[in-house]
Design an enzyme around this catalytic site. Structure first.
Site, mmCIF file in Angstrom:
data_model
loop_
_atom_site.group_PDB
_atom_site.id
_atom_site.type_symbol
_atom_site.label_atom_id
_atom_site.label_comp_id
_atom_site.label_asym_id
_atom_site.label_seq_id
_atom_site.Cartn_x
_atom_site.Cartn_y
_atom_site.Cartn_z
ATOM 1 C CG ASP A 1 -1.750 -1.255 1.321
ATOM 2 O OD1 ASP A 1 -2.295 -1.688 0.292
ATOM 3 O OD2 ASP A 1 -1.795 -1.848 2.417
ATOM 4 C CE LYS B 1 3.251 -2.300 -4.583
ATOM 5 N NZ LYS B 1 2.813 -2.042 -3.206
ATOM 6 N N GLY C 1 -3.928 -4.345 -4.258
ATOM 7 C CA GLY C 1 -4.958 -3.350 -4.537
ATOM 8 C C GLY C 1 -4.280 -2.080 -4.965
ATOM 9 C CG HIS C 2 -1.603 -1.740 -7.653
ATOM 10 N ND1 HIS C 2 -0.762 -2.263 -8.583
ATOM 11 C CD2 HIS C 2 -1.096 -2.093 -6.451
ATOM 12 C CE1 HIS C 2 0.209 -2.922 -7.972
ATOM 13 N NE2 HIS C 2 0.029 -2.839 -6.685
ATOM 14 C CD GLN D 1 1.112 -8.751 -2.716
ATOM 15 O OE1 GLN D 1 1.909 -9.274 -3.467
ATOM 16 N NE2 GLN D 1 -0.148 -8.580 -3.058
HETATM 17 P P1 IMP Z 1 -2.199 -12.839 1.760
HETATM 18 O O1 IMP Z 1 -1.277 -12.281 0.740
HETATM 19 O O2 IMP Z 1 -3.647 -12.597 1.446
HETATM 20 O O3 IMP Z 1 -1.906 -14.277 2.072
HETATM 21 O O4 IMP Z 1 -1.952 -12.060 3.131
HETATM 22 C C1 IMP Z 1 -0.725 -12.159 3.845
HETATM 23 C C2 IMP Z 1 -0.356 -10.831 4.491
HETATM 24 O O5 IMP Z 1 -0.008 -9.906 3.476
HETATM 25 C C3 IMP Z 1 -1.500 -10.168 5.273
HETATM 26 O O6 IMP Z 1 -0.936 -9.465 6.363
HETATM 27 C C4 IMP Z 1 -2.082 -9.183 4.282
HETATM 28 O O7 IMP Z 1 -2.741 -8.117 4.919
HETATM 29 C C5 IMP Z 1 -0.830 -8.736 3.565
HETATM 30 N N1 IMP Z 1 -1.063 -8.258 2.202
HETATM 31 C C6 IMP Z 1 -1.252 -9.006 1.098
HETATM 32 N N2 IMP Z 1 -1.402 -8.222 0.020
HETATM 33 C C7 IMP Z 1 -1.279 -6.957 0.437
HETATM 34 C C8 IMP Z 1 -1.293 -5.687 -0.224
HETATM 35 O O8 IMP Z 1 -1.445 -5.576 -1.450
HETATM 36 N N3 IMP Z 1 -1.143 -4.597 0.574
HETATM 37 C C9 IMP Z 1 -0.939 -4.709 1.906
HETATM 38 N N4 IMP Z 1 -0.900 -5.858 2.561
HETATM 39 C C10 IMP Z 1 -1.064 -6.985 1.837
#
Ligand code: IMP
Length: 437
Positions: A15, A18, A42-43, A229
């Site tokens: 977040d 990017k 989420g972009h 991420q």
């Molecule tokens: P997962 O990727 O859904 O398995 O989540 C694993 C961890 O990564 C969790 O703490 C999510 O909140 C975090 N996470 C995954 N994708 C994002 C992102 O795009 N932005 C922020 N946190 C993310």
């Protein structure tokens, strides 16, 4: 180093903004490529006051003439992708084989992956990771297991798909029953029909994207690799186990896109002017108080994918420096600089201490990070609204000082500064990206 390509990655816990940085670069590139993660990303890109929330489709989709690639390293959720394609069409952005290419080798997120994500997290209770529940971890687990994985290419062969879905559904059913006492039947026939239909719709866009990109590299066509991420969520180098399941740093580009390491090009690391984190895990500079509250409200820090409120805190130069070193970041894009200035005094974490001793080598383990004490430096805030600034010298002197101190602490230039969500709320500072000049 390949001088035509750019890799944009997050240097914190995701977040970082990017999407906006990629959006600024995308128009100058021929390809924009996702190489990791899936619909957990989420972009948000704001154009003309209209907000686009992209999860799977690369951020270059809003630019004409740009080929958007979903690489083999992505876990691809066809239901999500088609929803996004339809939503973009409703906004007048046509998506098709002329501008979207999906790797045949990308693994497919199936309904049992989302179910496993949810059931697994519920079973863990207090020890849960706080995932986005998009089935990301279970899908990557099946990729590594191989025999229970389905790839995008499999969606195009109806009979093969039927065989796979039928066999895998039996295994998953048994697992869910044994592990979680979950007894609702998985309707393999219905799942097969649904995914076969997704395959039919997506087929024109499915391609050998690795070959496509290697051809583009030979032809010298500029490529932007778009990270998902943030580095601190990297499966190997992040705050394990509170991480995502893929290689999200610049080190993940070659494997996740099917290109040679040299193709990574100039690496732009994106960091917010403060820090946020969603989900569980250590967060040394977290401010679970009125400072965190102010950052959350001013920064609109609620998840693009899940709507969850984000945890907020001070800029952590130690963690960002580690992430920048790891990916060989050439320049930093500093985003949301308009948010923290409202505070009278800002803090930057410049070092960690454990048991009163300086931590020299960064250790990303969640266990270690939960024990560190932050050493802070204080800087004055600037109060004024800086959303109108378009040149560095338009910024209040305190804001300039804040950026300068971050450059010193990170040991690399801040190339781009973002001062608001709109496309034009951008300052080119010490950027080496010729294309933006
Ligand atoms: P997962 O990727 O859904 O398995 O989540 C694993 C961890 O990564 C969790 O703490 C999510 O909140 C975090 N996470 C995954 N994708 C994002 C992102 O795009 N932005 C922020 N946190 C993310």
């Amino acid at each position: 180093m390949n001088r035509t390509n750019v890799t944009v990655i997050g240097l914190q816990w995701g977040d970082e903004g990017k999407g906006k940085v990629v959006d600024a670069i995308a128009g100058h590139c021929r390809y924009v490529v996702r190489y990791c993660g899936g619909a957990n990303a989420g972009h948000t890109v704001t154009v003309g006051g209209e907000k686009f929330a992209l999860h799977l489709i690369p951020s270059g989709i809003l630019h004409e003439g740009v080929h958007n690639v979903v690489g083999n390293g992505v876990v691809f959720d066809p239901a999500e992708a088609l929803e996004e394609i339809d939503a973009l069409a409703d906004c007048g952005v046509a998506v098709g084989p002329g501008n979207l290419h999906i790797s045949r080798a990308a693994n497919v997120v199936m309904p049992w992956h989302k179910l496993a994500d949810r059931l697994g997290e519920e079973a863990l209770g207090k020890g849960r990771i706080g995932t986005t529940a998009r089935g990301i971890g279970p899908c990557y687990a099946d990729k590594a297991s191989r025999s229970t994985a389905i790839r995008v290419g499999d969606l195009l062969d109806a009979e093969l798909l039927r065989e796979k879905v039928t066999a895998i559904a039996v295994v998953k059913q048994r697992l869910f029953e044994a592990l979680y006492g979950y007894e609702e039947p998985l309707d393999a026939e219905a799942i097969w029909r649904q995914y076969r239909d997704y395959g039919r719709r997506l087929e024109p866009m499915v391609a050998n994207t690795g070959a496509m990109l290697r051809r583009a590299i030979s032809a010298g066509e500029p490529i932007c690799f778009e990270g998902g991420q943030g580095s601190m969520l990297d499966i190997d180098h992040g705050t394990f186990p509170f991480v995502t399941s893929s290689s999200v740093t610049a080190c993940g580009v070659p494997a996740g896109a099917g290109v040679p390491p040299r193709a990574v090009g100039r690496v732009v690391g994106v960091a917010k002017a403060y820090t946020s984190r969603v989900g569980a895990g250590a967060f040394p500079t977290e401010q679970d108080n009125e400072v965190g509250q102010l950052l959350r409200e001013r920064g609109r820090e609620y998840g693009t994918t899940t709507g969850r409120p984000r945890r907020c805190g001070w800029f952590d130069a130690v963690a960002v420096r580690y992430a920048a070193d790891l990916s060989g970041v050439d320049e930093v894009a500093l985003t949301l600089l308009d948010v923290p200035g409202a505070l009278q005094t800002l803090r930057i974490c410049t070092a960690y201490e454990i048991d009163g001793r300086r931590m020299e080598d960064f250790d990303a383990s969640s266990v270690t990070l939960a024990r560190v004490e932050c050493v802070y430096e204080e800087l004055p805030g600037w109060g004024a609204d800086i959303g109108q600034a378009r040149r560095f010298q338009d910024l209040p002197v305190e804001a300039q000082g804040y950026v300068g101190r971050i450059e010193q602490l990170l040991g690399r230039p801040v190339g781009i500064i973002s001062v608001g969500p709109e496309r034009d709320q951008l300052i080119l500072h010490h950027t080496g990206l010729e294309m933006l000049r």
